[in-house]
Structure formats: structure tokens, C-alpha cells
Write a protein that holds these residues in place. Structure first.
Motif, PDB file in Angstrom:
ATOM      1  N   TYR A  21      -2.139  -0.479   5.858  1.00 30.85           N
ATOM      2  CA  TYR A  21      -0.891  -1.304   6.891  1.00 30.85           C
ATOM      3  C   TYR A  21      -0.241  -1.754   5.786  1.00 30.85           C
ATOM      4  O   TYR A  21       0.798  -2.511   5.323  1.00 30.85           O
ATOM      5  N   ILE A  22      -1.175  -2.484   4.639  1.00 27.95           N
ATOM      6  CA  ILE A  22      -0.297  -4.350   4.126  1.00 27.95           C
ATOM      7  C   ILE A  22      -0.226  -3.629   3.359  1.00 27.95           C
ATOM      8  O   ILE A  22       0.950  -3.680   2.934  1.00 27.95           O
ATOM      9  N   TYR A  23      -0.462  -2.610   2.484  1.00 27.57           N
ATOM     10  CA  TYR A  23      -0.258  -1.594   1.066  1.00 27.57           C
ATOM     11  C   TYR A  23       1.404  -1.294   0.884  1.00 27.57           C
ATOM     12  O   TYR A  23       2.096  -1.788   0.202  1.00 27.57           O
ATOM     13  N   LYS A  24       1.088  -0.512   2.311  1.00 28.69           N
ATOM     14  CA  LYS A  24       2.253   0.104   3.028  1.00 28.69           C
ATOM     15  C   LYS A  24       3.799  -0.242   3.439  1.00 28.69           C
ATOM     16  O   LYS A  24       4.229  -0.629   2.350  1.00 28.69           O
ATOM     17  N   LYS A  25       3.603  -2.232   3.248  1.00 26.15           N
ATOM     18  CA  LYS A  25       4.636  -3.118   3.614  1.00 26.15           C
ATOM     19  C   LYS A  25       4.722  -3.887   2.968  1.00 26.15           C
ATOM     20  O   LYS A  25       5.490  -4.077   2.340  1.00 26.15           O
ATOM     21  N   TYR A  26       3.909  -3.784   1.549  1.00 28.48           N
ATOM     22  CA  TYR A  26       3.977  -4.398   0.380  1.00 28.48           C
ATOM     23  C   TYR A  26       4.572  -4.052  -0.785  1.00 28.48           C
ATOM     24  O   TYR A  26       4.647  -3.799  -1.714  1.00 28.48           O
ATOM     25  N   ILE A  38       2.336  -1.937  -3.061  1.00 25.45           N
ATOM     26  CA  ILE A  38       1.384  -2.698  -3.252  1.00 25.45           C
ATOM     27  C   ILE A  38      -0.244  -1.167  -3.147  1.00 25.45           C
ATOM     28  O   ILE A  38       0.127  -0.623  -1.954  1.00 25.45           O
ATOM     29  N   ASP A  39      -1.276  -1.207  -3.991  1.00 21.99           N
ATOM     30  CA  ASP A  39      -2.694  -0.414  -4.256  1.00 21.99           C
ATOM     31  C   ASP A  39      -3.323  -1.260  -3.850  1.00 21.99           C
ATOM     32  O   ASP A  39      -2.869  -2.423  -4.110  1.00 21.99           O
ATOM     33  N   SER A  40      -4.466  -0.732  -3.832  1.00 22.22           N
ATOM     34  CA  SER A  40      -5.298  -1.378  -3.905  1.00 22.22           C
ATOM     35  C   SER A  40      -5.937  -2.057  -5.097  1.00 22.22           C
ATOM     36  O   SER A  40      -6.274  -2.629  -5.105  1.00 22.22           O
ATOM     37  N   LEU A  41      -6.159  -1.374  -5.847  1.00 21.12           N
ATOM     38  CA  LEU A  41      -6.329  -1.588  -6.859  1.00 21.12           C
ATOM     39  C   LEU A  41      -5.340  -2.563  -7.736  1.00 21.12           C
ATOM     40  O   LEU A  41      -5.399  -3.447  -8.553  1.00 21.12           O
ATOM     41  N   GLN A  42      -3.738  -2.833  -7.290  1.00 21.62           N
ATOM     42  CA  GLN A  42      -3.379  -3.697  -8.009  1.00 21.62           C
ATOM     43  C   GLN A  42      -3.298  -4.884  -7.120  1.00 21.62           C
ATOM     44  O   GLN A  42      -3.626  -6.483  -7.539  1.00 21.62           O
ATOM     45  N   PHE A  43      -3.598  -4.607  -5.754  1.00 22.81           N
ATOM     46  CA  PHE A  43      -4.328  -5.857  -5.065  1.00 22.81           C
ATOM     47  C   PHE A  43      -5.356  -6.832  -5.901  1.00 22.81           C
ATOM     48  O   PHE A  43      -5.090  -7.590  -5.884  1.00 22.81           O
ATOM     49  N   ALA A  44      -6.505  -5.379  -5.551  1.00 26.31           N
ATOM     50  CA  ALA A  44      -8.163  -5.817  -6.344  1.00 26.31           C
ATOM     51  C   ALA A  44      -7.539  -6.858  -7.751  1.00 26.31           C
ATOM     52  O   ALA A  44      -8.380  -7.346  -7.710  1.00 26.31           O
ATOM     53  N   LYS A  45      -6.311  -6.520  -9.061  1.00 26.37           N
ATOM     54  CA  LYS A  45      -6.414  -6.710 -10.128  1.00 26.37           C
ATOM     55  C   LYS A  45      -6.206  -8.480 -10.001  1.00 26.37           C
ATOM     56  O   LYS A  45      -6.371  -9.246 -10.563  1.00 26.37           O
ATOM     57  N   SER A  46      -4.592  -8.257  -8.915  1.00 24.20           N
ATOM     58  CA  SER A  46      -4.422  -9.487  -8.568  1.00 24.20           C
ATOM     59  C   SER A  46      -5.257 -10.871  -8.237  1.00 24.20           C
ATOM     60  O   SER A  46      -5.109 -12.087  -8.850  1.00 24.20           O
ATOM     61  N   ASN A  47      -5.773 -10.297  -7.006  1.00 29.96           N
ATOM     62  CA  ASN A  47      -7.007 -11.257  -6.284  1.00 29.96           C
ATOM     63  C   ASN A  47      -7.681 -11.594  -7.826  1.00 29.96           C
ATOM     64  O   ASN A  47      -7.550 -13.072  -7.807  1.00 29.96           O
ATOM     65  N   ILE A  48      -8.550 -11.150  -7.982  1.00 31.60           N
ATOM     66  CA  ILE A  48      -9.317 -11.797  -9.053  1.00 31.60           C
ATOM     67  C   ILE A  48      -8.667 -12.207 -10.217  1.00 31.60           C
ATOM     68  O   ILE A  48      -9.034 -13.983 -10.834  1.00 31.60           O
TER      69      ILE A  48
END
Length: 147
Positions: free
Chosen positions: A65-70, A72-82
Motif C-alpha cells: 500500500y505504501i509503495y503504491k501510495k508514494y 516507489i518500489d521496495s529497492l528504492q525504499f531499501a537503498k534510500s533507507n540505507i
């Protein structure tokens, strides 16, 4: 000679500390958006553990739901989080902002619940005070209306 070695050592340390531990990803999520993503994820995770049936009823997968809302994809989120986590102080500030937002919303919800309880209590008191009028219809003839 000792001054030059000391100067080079200090210079190397200063330049070495300035270097980023993790390279900036190509599609870095903006810091404000990242805070919003982390906030929404924490709220959805709390809902998932407090009332799992609510998410199951609507068939909501919190992370998807969050990926769709913003968008973004899981890889983009993971790299940004790191990337953001590599800067401890900056990441701490992000979490403090998210935590403050959670606390503010908690206060708002608590005040709304208090108002709702007061309204329900006053409605119950009004119902108790209002006498119920019952008409005796046993004396009416069959063709007469009770009112």
C-alpha cells in the motif's frame, strides 16, 4: 618532518571523515517523503498488530500500500533507507520528527475520544431523564386507532 607527518595525518582524517559511507542512490527518496513513508508504515504496522482483522477485511498489505501510495518500489525504499541510516544523526532527527508526529496525532485522537465519550454520556443521561409515555390501548374498541 614531524610537523608534515602530523599535518598529513590530520588532513587525511579530516578528508576521510567527510567521505560518505554509503553512496547516494540514483533514485533517492526525498527526506520529507521518507519521513512520511516511515510514519505511514509505523501506523499501518500498529494497526496490523492491534487489530489484524481490519487490514484482512480490506485485504491491505501495508508495505505494498505504501509503495503504491508514494509511487516507489521496495529497492528504492531499501537503498534510500540505507543511505539515510548511514548518517546516524540525520536518521535520528528523522525518527524524532516521525515520533513527534505520532505523539501529536495520538493527542488529537485522545481528545476526540474524550469528546465522543462526553457526547455518549450526555445522550444516555437525556434518555434516562425523558419519561416514556405508554398509552393504555386495552380500553379501545377494535375499530379505533390508538392515537
Amino acid at each position: 618532518m614531524k610537523k608534515i607527518i602530523a599535518f598529513l595525518a590530520i588532513g587525511t582524517l579530516l578528508l576521510g571523515c567527510k567521505e560518505e559511507v554509503v553512496k547516494k542512490p540514483k533514485r533517492l527518496i526525498d527526506k520529507d517523503v521518507m519521513i512520511n513513508v516511515m510514519y505511514d508504515l509505523s501506523v499501518l504496522e500498529a494497526i496490523k498488530y492491534q487489530n489484524p482483522a481490519s487490514l484482512d477485511t480490506f485485504k491491505i498489505n501495508p508495505t505494498q500500500y505504501i509503495y503504491k501510495k508514494y509511487k516507489i518500489d521496495s529497492l528504492q525504499f531499501a537503498k534510500s533507507n540505507i543511505y539515510y541510516a548511514s548518517d546516524y544523526e540525520g536518521y535520528k532527527v528523522m525518527f524524532e520528527q516521525m515520533t513527534q508526529r505520532l505523539e501529536d496525532n495520538k493527542k488529537q485522537v485522545d481528545s476526540l475520544l474524550t469528546i465522543d465519550k462526553k457526547k455518549k454520556k450526555s445522550l444516555l443521561l437525556k434518555k434516562k431523564k425523558t419519561p416514556v409515555i405508554v398509552k393504555d390501548t386495552s380500553r379501545l374498541k377494535q375499530n379505533e386507532a390508538p392515537f
